[in-house]
Design an enzyme around this catalytic site. Structure first.
Site, PDB file in Angstrom:
ATOM      1  N   LYS A  51      -2.038 -16.233  37.182  1.00 51.10           N
ATOM      2  CA  LYS A  51      -2.242 -15.052  36.342  1.00 51.10           C
ATOM      3  C   LYS A  51      -1.324 -13.913  36.736  1.00 51.10           C
ATOM      4  CE  LYS A  51      -4.141 -14.789  33.345  1.00 51.10           C
ATOM      5  NZ  LYS A  51      -3.685 -15.310  32.010  1.00 51.10           N
TER       6      LYS A  51
ATOM      7  N   TYR B  63       2.402 -16.325  34.981  1.00 55.14           N
ATOM      8  CA  TYR B  63       2.230 -15.686  33.667  1.00 55.14           C
ATOM      9  C   TYR B  63       2.235 -14.181  33.872  1.00 55.14           C
ATOM     10  CZ  TYR B  63       0.797 -20.119  31.593  1.00 55.14           C
ATOM     11  OH  TYR B  63       0.779 -21.409  31.128  1.00 55.14           O
TER      12      TYR B  63
ATOM     13  N   HIS C  76       2.592 -11.776  30.576  1.00 51.45           N
ATOM     14  CA  HIS C  76       2.093 -11.152  29.327  1.00 51.45           C
ATOM     15  C   HIS C  76       2.275  -9.637  29.377  1.00 51.45           C
ATOM     16  CE1 HIS C  76       0.374 -15.026  28.350  1.00 51.45           C
ATOM     17  NE2 HIS C  76      -0.339 -15.023  29.454  1.00 51.45           N
TER      18      HIS C  76
ATOM     19  N   GLU D 170       5.458 -17.628  30.323  1.00 53.32           N
ATOM     20  CA  GLU D 170       5.287 -17.718  28.866  1.00 53.32           C
ATOM     21  C   GLU D 170       6.555 -17.446  28.074  1.00 53.32           C
ATOM     22  OE1 GLU D 170       3.965 -15.348  30.749  1.00 53.32           O
ATOM     23  OE2 GLU D 170       4.262 -13.387  29.829  1.00 53.32           O
TER      24      GLU D 170
ATOM     25  N   SER E  75      -1.790 -23.611  26.445  1.00 56.54           N
ATOM     26  CA  SER E  75      -2.149 -23.476  25.024  1.00 56.54           C
ATOM     27  C   SER E  75      -2.897 -24.715  24.558  1.00 56.54           C
ATOM     28  CB  SER E  75      -0.883 -23.253  24.188  1.00 56.54           C
ATOM     29  OG  SER E  75      -0.335 -21.994  24.490  1.00 56.54           O
TER      30      SER E  75
ATOM     31  N   ARG F  78       6.686 -25.648  10.201  1.00 48.82           N
ATOM     32  CA  ARG F  78       5.511 -25.964  11.018  1.00 48.82           C
ATOM     33  C   ARG F  78       4.381 -26.528  10.133  1.00 48.82           C
ATOM     34  NH1 ARG F  78       4.512 -28.188  15.480  1.00 48.82           N
ATOM     35  NH2 ARG F  78       2.280 -28.081  15.829  1.00 48.82           N
TER      36      ARG F  78
ATOM     37  N   VAL G 107      -7.537 -16.087  20.619  1.00 45.35           N
ATOM     38  CA  VAL G 107      -6.805 -16.697  21.747  1.00 45.35           C
ATOM     39  C   VAL G 107      -5.568 -15.854  22.076  1.00 45.35           C
ATOM     40  CG1 VAL G 107      -5.780 -18.822  22.646  1.00 45.35           C
ATOM     41  CG2 VAL G 107      -7.641 -18.962  20.992  1.00 45.35           C
ATOM     42  N   ALA G 108      -5.001 -15.207  21.066  1.00 46.07           N
ATOM     43  CA  ALA G 108      -3.789 -14.400  21.271  1.00 46.07           C
ATOM     44  C   ALA G 108      -4.069 -13.077  21.988  1.00 46.07           C
ATOM     45  CB  ALA G 108      -3.124 -14.131  19.921  1.00 46.07           C
ATOM     46  N   ILE G 109      -5.251 -12.934  22.524  1.00 44.21           N
ATOM     47  CA  ILE G 109      -5.637 -11.675  23.181  1.00 44.21           C
ATOM     48  C   ILE G 109      -4.705 -11.345  24.356  1.00 44.21           C
ATOM     49  CG2 ILE G 109      -7.358 -12.794  24.718  1.00 44.21           C
ATOM     50  CD1 ILE G 109      -7.653  -9.310  23.093  1.00 44.21           C
ATOM     51  N   ASP G 110      -4.152 -12.377  25.008  1.00 53.93           N
ATOM     52  CA  ASP G 110      -3.273 -12.064  26.150  1.00 53.93           C
ATOM     53  C   ASP G 110      -1.992 -11.377  25.696  1.00 53.93           C
ATOM     54  OD1 ASP G 110      -2.331 -14.326  24.938  1.00 53.93           O
ATOM     55  OD2 ASP G 110      -2.126 -15.505  26.770  1.00 53.93           O
TER      56      ASP G 110
ATOM     57  N   MET H   7      -8.626 -18.131  29.199  1.00 50.96           N
ATOM     58  CA  MET H   7      -9.535 -19.217  28.818  1.00 50.96           C
ATOM     59  C   MET H   7      -9.369 -20.462  29.708  1.00 50.96           C
ATOM     60  SD  MET H   7      -9.310 -18.837  24.693  1.00 50.96           S
ATOM     61  CE  MET H   7     -10.421 -20.180  24.317  1.00 50.96           C
TER      62      MET H   7
HETATM   63  N1  LIG Z   1      -6.372 -16.523  25.882  1.00 55.13           N
HETATM   64  C1  LIG Z   1      -5.850 -17.480  26.639  1.00 55.13           C
HETATM   65  O1  LIG Z   1      -6.399 -17.849  27.657  1.00 55.13           O
HETATM   66  C2  LIG Z   1      -4.595 -18.137  26.235  1.00 55.13           C
HETATM   67  C3  LIG Z   1      -3.837 -17.563  25.264  1.00 55.13           C
HETATM   68  N2  LIG Z   1      -2.716 -18.168  24.794  1.00 55.13           N
HETATM   69  C4  LIG Z   1      -2.014 -17.457  23.724  1.00 55.13           C
HETATM   70  O2  LIG Z   1      -2.197 -18.097  22.466  1.00 55.13           O
HETATM   71  C5  LIG Z   1      -1.175 -17.636  21.579  1.00 55.13           C
HETATM   72  C6  LIG Z   1      -0.579 -18.831  20.817  1.00 55.13           C
HETATM   73  O3  LIG Z   1       0.167 -19.634  21.719  1.00 55.13           O
HETATM   74  P1  LIG Z   1       0.916 -20.974  21.242  1.00 55.13           P
HETATM   75  O4  LIG Z   1       0.093 -21.727  20.284  1.00 55.13           O
HETATM   76  O5  LIG Z   1       1.400 -21.651  22.460  1.00 55.13           O
HETATM   77  O6  LIG Z   1       2.168 -20.375  20.455  1.00 55.13           O
HETATM   78  P2  LIG Z   1       3.152 -21.172  19.484  1.00 55.13           P
HETATM   79  O7  LIG Z   1       4.460 -20.458  19.540  1.00 55.13           O
HETATM   80  O8  LIG Z   1       3.108 -22.635  19.758  1.00 55.13           O
HETATM   81  O9  LIG Z   1       2.468 -20.960  18.043  1.00 55.13           O
HETATM   82  C7  LIG Z   1       2.360 -19.713  17.440  1.00 55.13           C
HETATM   83  C8  LIG Z   1       2.373 -19.904  15.932  1.00 55.13           C
HETATM   84  O10 LIG Z   1       2.100 -18.632  15.323  1.00 55.13           O
HETATM   85  C9  LIG Z   1       2.835 -18.587  14.124  1.00 55.13           C
HETATM   86  N3  LIG Z   1       2.894 -17.203  13.690  1.00 55.13           N
HETATM   87  C10 LIG Z   1       3.597 -16.174  14.196  1.00 55.13           C
HETATM   88  N4  LIG Z   1       3.379 -15.049  13.512  1.00 55.13           N
HETATM   89  C11 LIG Z   1       2.495 -15.382  12.521  1.00 55.13           C
HETATM   90  C12 LIG Z   1       1.883 -14.655  11.468  1.00 55.13           C
HETATM   91  N5  LIG Z   1       2.123 -13.332  11.291  1.00 55.13           N
HETATM   92  N6  LIG Z   1       1.027 -15.303  10.653  1.00 55.13           N
HETATM   93  C13 LIG Z   1       0.780 -16.620  10.812  1.00 55.13           C
HETATM   94  N7  LIG Z   1       1.346 -17.375  11.790  1.00 55.13           N
HETATM   95  C14 LIG Z   1       2.196 -16.742  12.620  1.00 55.13           C
HETATM   96  C15 LIG Z   1       4.166 -19.215  14.489  1.00 55.13           C
HETATM   97  O11 LIG Z   1       4.883 -19.650  13.347  1.00 55.13           O
HETATM   98  C16 LIG Z   1       3.729 -20.376  15.384  1.00 55.13           C
HETATM   99  O12 LIG Z   1       3.581 -21.584  14.659  1.00 55.13           O
HETATM  100  C17 LIG Z   1      -0.181 -16.897  22.489  1.00 55.13           C
HETATM  101  O13 LIG Z   1      -0.402 -15.505  22.394  1.00 55.13           O
HETATM  102  C18 LIG Z   1      -0.518 -17.387  23.865  1.00 55.13           C
HETATM  103  O14 LIG Z   1      -0.122 -16.508  24.881  1.00 55.13           O
HETATM  104  C19 LIG Z   1      -2.294 -19.389  25.281  1.00 55.13           C
HETATM  105  C20 LIG Z   1      -3.002 -19.994  26.292  1.00 55.13           C
HETATM  106  C21 LIG Z   1      -4.179 -19.394  26.876  1.00 55.13           C
HETATM  107  C1  LIG Z   2      -1.426 -18.577  29.150  1.00 53.73           C
HETATM  108  C2  LIG Z   2      -2.443 -17.774  29.842  1.00 53.73           C
HETATM  109  O1  LIG Z   2      -2.475 -16.597  29.725  1.00 53.73           O
HETATM  110  C3  LIG Z   2      -3.423 -18.410  30.670  1.00 53.73           C
HETATM  111  O2  LIG Z   2      -3.372 -19.625  30.832  1.00 53.73           O
HETATM  112  O3  LIG Z   2      -4.285 -17.696  31.203  1.00 53.73           O
HETATM  113 MG   LIG Z   3      -3.883 -15.469  29.352  1.00 55.88          MG
END
Ligand SMILES: NC(=O)C1=CN([C@@H]2O[C@H](COP(=O)(O)OP(=O)(O)OC[C@H]3O[C@@H](n4cnc5c(N)ncnc54)[C@H](O)[C@@H]3O)[C@@H](O)[C@H]2O)C=CC1
Ligand SMILES: CC(=O)C(=O)O
Ligand SMILES: [Mg+2]
Length: 371
Positions: A75, A94, A96, A118, A134, A203, A267-270, A301
């Site tokens: 982290k 990571y 962020h 990331e 992810s 995609r 999920v995109a909270i980070d 998560m």
């Molecule tokens: N909360 C957590 O513990 C974790 C959070 N994450 C986060 O999850 C998020 C997604 O990660 P990934 O799936 O790996 O990314 P990714 O790059 O594989 O996929 C993101 C998708 O979002 C789409 N996108 C972008 N802007 C958009 C919009 N305005 N409307 C619709 N689609 C849009 C892109 O075209 C892409 O297909 C990231 O912010 C990542 O940091 C990832 C792992 C753990």
């Molecule tokens: C990607 C990320 O933020 C995590 O795995 O916690």
């Molecule tokens: Mg995170």
């Protein structure tokens, strides 16, 4: 090189930067590894497992940070860790940074070379060090949504898969990348009705081929998002613009058109979150209500399943970490994909998206490394 592995100190974070199997690889490549006592406890790897792999085990984080030429973590560093970092030291973890001004300021002040998992890239346009987490977070998102839908957890009281004669829940997933795909796989597997929205047509074509009609795909216009959230019992936020703060795709006003006690999992909270009403939560208190909508916004998560997550993360980080340990900053000069991970170097921001998010100036990594 001396590689330091501190115990993670973020709330409810049980992953570890290097597993004993990775330590063995570093040692086999001629490096010294210093691990803080108890660092692997969360994955069932005791200090003896680290010693057996060839690490030295020390008592405190202070010792790890003071001897390590490179610190490998999971982290983002916490405030007590920023002050331990120093110029000339590599931090590999990571970060962020885009939505996190205090951490950015702390890393700039430290003078260290901070490489963010990331933003490391690969030759196919992917993010190889984000992908494994992810995958985990996407799968967990559906487990979290299922739990949050229960009445006892303030949800509307619906089963994701329904039962014969009673329709399943509707799940809308915004963002069809790695998180979105793995969430869709789990939701479809449980019998939910799933729609994935994305702004990338290529995609959406890939997703259509993967799911062969089992999951609907939809281009993510503002109108399409609005129509889908009205019908949804669960909305998963899974968008990413690499390095940048997440775009806000569901406003507070739009919560009013959703079903009462529907669940938002951001999920995109980070990266700051993609729903206007999102704020980071922890595994201890993962959800809260706004306007009668359940919000789940845990920023780490994968920390809930540290055994799976630590091994998956190590499999991805190992080749890059070994390159850094063997070559130091030359590894960044030689490999453009690893160089894309450089976010802060000797007090300067080296990632354009991070700099733009915080209205700060950027020095491109090539230039920063040359001076
Ligand atoms: N909360 C957590 O513990 C974790 C959070 N994450 C986060 O999850 C998020 C997604 O990660 P990934 O799936 O790996 O990314 P990714 O790059 O594989 O996929 C993101 C998708 O979002 C789409 N996108 C972008 N802007 C958009 C919009 N305005 N409307 C619709 N689609 C849009 C892109 O075209 C892409 O297909 C990231 O912010 C990542 O940091 C990832 C792992 C753990
Ligand atoms: C990607 C990320 O933020 C995590 O795995 O916690
Ligand atoms: Mg995170």
């Amino acid at each position: 090189m001396r590689v330091g592995v501190p115990k993670e100190i973020k709330v409810e974070e049980y992953r570890v930067g290097l597993t004993p199997a990775s330590v063995r690889e570093y040692v086999a490549h001629g490096h010294q590894v210093v691990v803080q006592q108890g660092a692997g406890e969360g994955i069932g790897a005791g200090d003896d497992a680290y010693r057996l792999a060839g690490a030295a085990v020390v008592d405190t984080a202070e010792e790890v940070f003071s001897v390590g030429d490179m610190i490998v973590k999971v982290k983002e560093p916490q405030p007590s860790e920023w002050t331990r970092l120093r110029e000339g030291q590599i931090l590999f973890t990571y970060l962020h940074l885009a939505p996190d001004v205090p951490q950015t300021t702390g890393l700039i002040a430290s003078g260290c070379t901070a490489i963010a998992y990331e933003t490391v890239t690969d030759a196919h346009g992917g993010l190889p060090l984000l992908a494994p987490m992810s995958e985990v977070a996407g799968r967990l998102a559906i487990e979290a949504a299922g739990a949050a839908l229960r009445k006892s957890a303030d949800g509307m009281g619906k089963l994701l898969g329904g039962v014969p004669g009673v329709p399943p829940a509707r799940v809308a997933i915004i963002g069809g990348g790695v998180v979105g795909t793995h969430a869709a796989r789990m939701a479809a597997g449980l019998g939910s009705e799933v729609t994935i929205l994305d702004r990338s047509l290529p995609r959406l074509r890939v997703l259509d081929d993967i799911f062969l009609g089992r999951v609907r795909t939809r281009y993510a216009t503002l109108e399409a998002i609005e129509q889908e959230i009205v019908a949804a019992d669960v909305v998963i936020g899974a968008v990413l613009v690499p390095g940048a703060s997440a775009p806000k795709l569901v406003s507070r006003a739009q919560l009013g058109i959703m079903k009462r006690r529907a669940v938002l999992v951001d999920v995109a909270i980070d990266q700051g979150g993609c729903f206007e009403t999102s704020k980071p939560t922890t595994h201890q208190a993962p959800t809260y209500l706004v306007d009668d909508i359940v919000h789940y916004c845990v920023a780490n998560m994968p920390g809930a399943v540290p055994v799976t997550s630590s091994h998956a993360l190590n499999h991805a980080t190992l080749p890059f970490g070994l390159a850094l340990a063997s070559k130091g900053l030359r590894a960044l000069v030689e490999d453009p994909h690893l160089r894309a991970g450089l976010n802060v170097h000797r007090g300067r921001i080296t990632n354009r998206a991070v700099a733009e998010s915080q209205h700060l100036s950027v020095v491109m990594p090539e230039e920063a490394l040359a001076s």
